[in-house]
Design a protein around this motif. Structure first.
Motif, PDB file in Angstrom:
ATOM      1  N   VAL A  43       0.461  -1.290  -0.414  1.00 59.18           N
ATOM      2  CA  VAL A  43       0.213   0.173   0.026  1.00 59.18           C
ATOM      3  C   VAL A  43       0.729   1.029   0.071  1.00 59.18           C
ATOM      4  O   VAL A  43       1.052   2.091  -0.922  1.00 59.18           O
ATOM      5  CB  VAL A  43      -1.148  -0.248   1.010  1.00 59.18           C
ATOM      6  CG1 VAL A  43      -1.989   1.406   1.502  1.00 59.18           C
ATOM      7  CG2 VAL A  43      -2.006  -1.325   0.949  1.00 59.18           C
ATOM      8  N   SER A  44       1.483   0.978   0.722  1.00 55.21           N
ATOM      9  CA  SER A  44       2.884   2.635   1.129  1.00 55.21           C
ATOM     10  C   SER A  44       4.011   2.556  -1.003  1.00 55.21           C
ATOM     11  O   SER A  44       4.016   3.776  -1.126  1.00 55.21           O
ATOM     12  CB  SER A  44       4.127   2.653   1.989  1.00 55.21           C
ATOM     13  OG  SER A  44       3.476   2.201   3.484  1.00 55.21           O
ATOM     14  N   GLY A  45       3.977   1.802  -1.375  1.00 61.41           N
ATOM     15  CA  GLY A  45       4.965   1.420  -2.743  1.00 61.41           C
ATOM     16  C   GLY A  45       4.114   1.748  -3.765  1.00 61.41           C
ATOM     17  O   GLY A  45       4.406   2.463  -4.601  1.00 61.41           O
ATOM     18  N   LEU A  46       2.325   1.361  -3.582  1.00 65.05           N
ATOM     19  CA  LEU A  46       1.485   1.844  -5.417  1.00 65.05           C
ATOM     20  C   LEU A  46       1.918   3.038  -5.309  1.00 65.05           C
ATOM     21  O   LEU A  46       1.919   3.246  -6.413  1.00 65.05           O
ATOM     22  CB  LEU A  46       0.353   0.637  -5.190  1.00 65.05           C
ATOM     23  CG  LEU A  46      -0.479   1.122  -6.011  1.00 65.05           C
ATOM     24  CD1 LEU A  46       0.250   0.351  -7.329  1.00 65.05           C
ATOM     25  CD2 LEU A  46      -1.835   0.183  -5.499  1.00 65.05           C
ATOM     26  N   PRO A  47       0.864   4.013  -3.979  1.00 62.72           N
ATOM     27  CA  PRO A  47       1.329   5.198  -5.060  1.00 62.72           C
ATOM     28  C   PRO A  47       2.046   5.815  -5.583  1.00 62.72           C
ATOM     29  O   PRO A  47       2.128   6.719  -6.851  1.00 62.72           O
ATOM     30  CB  PRO A  47       0.404   6.364  -3.631  1.00 62.72           C
ATOM     31  CG  PRO A  47       0.517   5.035  -2.509  1.00 62.72           C
ATOM     32  CD  PRO A  47       0.650   3.976  -2.826  1.00 62.72           C
ATOM     33  N   ALA A  48       3.806   5.571  -5.320  1.00 64.14           N
ATOM     34  CA  ALA A  48       4.960   6.153  -6.124  1.00 64.14           C
ATOM     35  C   ALA A  48       5.060   5.460  -7.053  1.00 64.14           C
ATOM     36  O   ALA A  48       5.293   6.295  -8.087  1.00 64.14           O
ATOM     37  CB  ALA A  48       6.443   6.282  -4.618  1.00 64.14           C
ATOM     38  N   MET A  49       4.756   4.129  -7.299  1.00 68.56           N
ATOM     39  CA  MET A  49       4.884   3.670  -8.403  1.00 68.56           C
ATOM     40  C   MET A  49       3.338   4.364  -9.540  1.00 68.56           C
ATOM     41  O   MET A  49       4.529   4.209 -10.661  1.00 68.56           O
ATOM     42  CB  MET A  49       4.762   2.065  -8.088  1.00 68.56           C
ATOM     43  CG  MET A  49       5.027   1.047  -9.507  1.00 68.56           C
ATOM     44  SD  MET A  49       5.113  -0.462  -9.057  1.00 68.56           S
ATOM     45  CE  MET A  49       6.518  -0.749  -8.174  1.00 68.56           C
ATOM     46  N   ILE A  50       2.265   4.355  -8.920  1.00 72.64           N
ATOM     47  CA  ILE A  50       1.450   4.651 -10.285  1.00 72.64           C
ATOM     48  C   ILE A  50       2.252   6.440 -10.325  1.00 72.64           C
ATOM     49  O   ILE A  50       1.608   6.954 -11.871  1.00 72.64           O
ATOM     50  CB  ILE A  50       0.633   5.383  -9.263  1.00 72.64           C
ATOM     51  CG1 ILE A  50      -0.333   3.430  -9.204  1.00 72.64           C
ATOM     52  CG2 ILE A  50      -0.747   6.557 -10.583  1.00 72.64           C
ATOM     53  CD1 ILE A  50      -1.446   3.922  -8.321  1.00 72.64           C
ATOM     54  N   HIS A  51       2.634   6.965  -9.759  1.00 79.84           N
ATOM     55  CA  HIS A  51       2.970   8.695 -10.037  1.00 79.84           C
ATOM     56  C   HIS A  51       4.370   8.020 -10.885  1.00 79.84           C
ATOM     57  O   HIS A  51       4.415   9.179 -11.859  1.00 79.84           O
ATOM     58  CB  HIS A  51       3.541   9.436  -8.191  1.00 79.84           C
ATOM     59  CG  HIS A  51       3.918  10.816  -9.125  1.00 79.84           C
ATOM     60  ND1 HIS A  51       2.967  11.552  -9.606  1.00 79.84           N
ATOM     61  CD2 HIS A  51       5.496  11.695  -8.833  1.00 79.84           C
ATOM     62  CE1 HIS A  51       3.914  12.567 -10.039  1.00 79.84           C
ATOM     63  NE2 HIS A  51       5.190  12.367  -9.118  1.00 79.84           N
ATOM     64  N   MET A  52       5.150   7.591 -11.072  1.00 81.11           N
ATOM     65  CA  MET A  52       6.408   7.373 -12.129  1.00 81.11           C
ATOM     66  C   MET A  52       6.224   6.888 -13.197  1.00 81.11           C
ATOM     67  O   MET A  52       6.512   7.147 -14.261  1.00 81.11           O
ATOM     68  CB  MET A  52       7.350   6.657 -11.136  1.00 81.11           C
ATOM     69  CG  MET A  52       7.922   7.802  -9.978  1.00 81.11           C
ATOM     70  SD  MET A  52       9.668   6.570  -9.511  1.00 81.11           S
ATOM     71  CE  MET A  52       8.571   5.424  -7.934  1.00 81.11           C
ATOM     72  N   ASN A  53       5.040   5.596 -12.924  1.00 82.03           N
ATOM     73  CA  ASN A  53       4.526   5.095 -14.408  1.00 82.03           C
ATOM     74  C   ASN A  53       4.069   4.880 -14.898  1.00 82.03           C
ATOM     75  O   ASN A  53       3.511   4.476 -15.861  1.00 82.03           O
ATOM     76  CB  ASN A  53       5.342   3.459 -14.159  1.00 82.03           C
ATOM     77  CG  ASN A  53       7.195   3.056 -13.327  1.00 82.03           C
ATOM     78  OD1 ASN A  53       7.905   3.631 -13.414  1.00 82.03           O
ATOM     79  ND2 ASN A  53       7.387   2.795 -12.387  1.00 82.03           N
ATOM     80  N   GLY A  54       2.346   5.133 -13.969  1.00 84.01           N
ATOM     81  CA  GLY A  54       1.318   4.926 -14.623  1.00 84.01           C
ATOM     82  C   GLY A  54       0.970   3.834 -13.484  1.00 84.01           C
ATOM     83  O   GLY A  54       0.916   3.058 -13.842  1.00 84.01           O
ATOM     84  N   LEU A  55      -0.874   4.077 -14.180  1.00 80.74           N
ATOM     85  CA  LEU A  55      -1.114   3.246 -13.007  1.00 80.74           C
ATOM     86  C   LEU A  55      -1.501   1.531 -13.907  1.00 80.74           C
ATOM     87  O   LEU A  55      -1.953   0.479 -13.364  1.00 80.74           O
ATOM     88  CB  LEU A  55      -3.362   3.626 -13.601  1.00 80.74           C
ATOM     89  CG  LEU A  55      -4.105   2.668 -13.010  1.00 80.74           C
ATOM     90  CD1 LEU A  55      -4.308   2.673 -11.166  1.00 80.74           C
ATOM     91  CD2 LEU A  55      -5.258   3.667 -12.766  1.00 80.74           C
ATOM     92  N   GLY A  56      -0.907   1.858 -15.334  1.00 73.68           N
ATOM     93  CA  GLY A  56      -0.774   0.017 -16.119  1.00 73.68           C
ATOM     94  C   GLY A  56      -0.075   0.066 -15.419  1.00 73.68           C
ATOM     95  O   GLY A  56      -0.066  -0.908 -15.552  1.00 73.68           O
TER      96      GLY A  56
END
Length: 137
Positions: A43-56
């Motif tokens: 849960v902590s890592g997903l927002p940053a990953m979405i921000h950097m790489n996109g939702l898909g």
């Protein structure tokens, strides 16, 4: 003397609805005895990953190693449930998270990405507040 019952219609903000859904999701994970540390990490890592790489890309990465990290798939399913059934952003009946993302237009994709970020704020807060690992942290 007769009492009159007045029922008020409850109107909740979108943020309150996000919080309600996120709280139920974390409580469900807790009742399933999910690995608290792994859930909080995901849960902590997903927002940053979405921000950097996109939702898909973020969803695809989280779904790439379900055998070793089942909590990641659970988090994707929770976020997708919010986006498809509650927020109705990715209202693609019968599709998986990855299929729905690949079959939507750019504007809907961007809205889904923003909505996922807003939802994850609540999911992250409730995970930190309600899930404790074996060390009590």
């Amino acid at each position: 003397m007769t009492q009159i019952s007045v029922q008020k219609n409850t109107i909740q903000s979108r943020d309150q609805l996000r919080a309600k859904h996120a709280l139920k999701a974390i409580e469900d994970l807790k009742s399933q005895n999910a690995d608290s540390a792994k859930v909080k990490s995901a849960v902590s890592g997903l927002p940053a990953m979405i921000h950097m790489n996109g939702l898909g890309h973020a969803f695809a990465f989280f779904m790439s190693d379900v055998k070793n990290f089942p909590e990641r798939q659970k988090i994707v399913n929770i976020v997708f449930d919010w986006l498809s059934h509650e927020a109705k952003v990715l209202d693609k009946a019968g599709l998986t998270a990855l299929s729905a993302i690949t079959q939507t237009d750019l504007q809907t994709y961007q809205i889904a990405q923003q909505e996922a970020q807003a939802y994850l704020l609540w999911l992250k807060k409730f995970a930190r507040a309600l899930l404790t690992d074996d060390k009590g942290e």
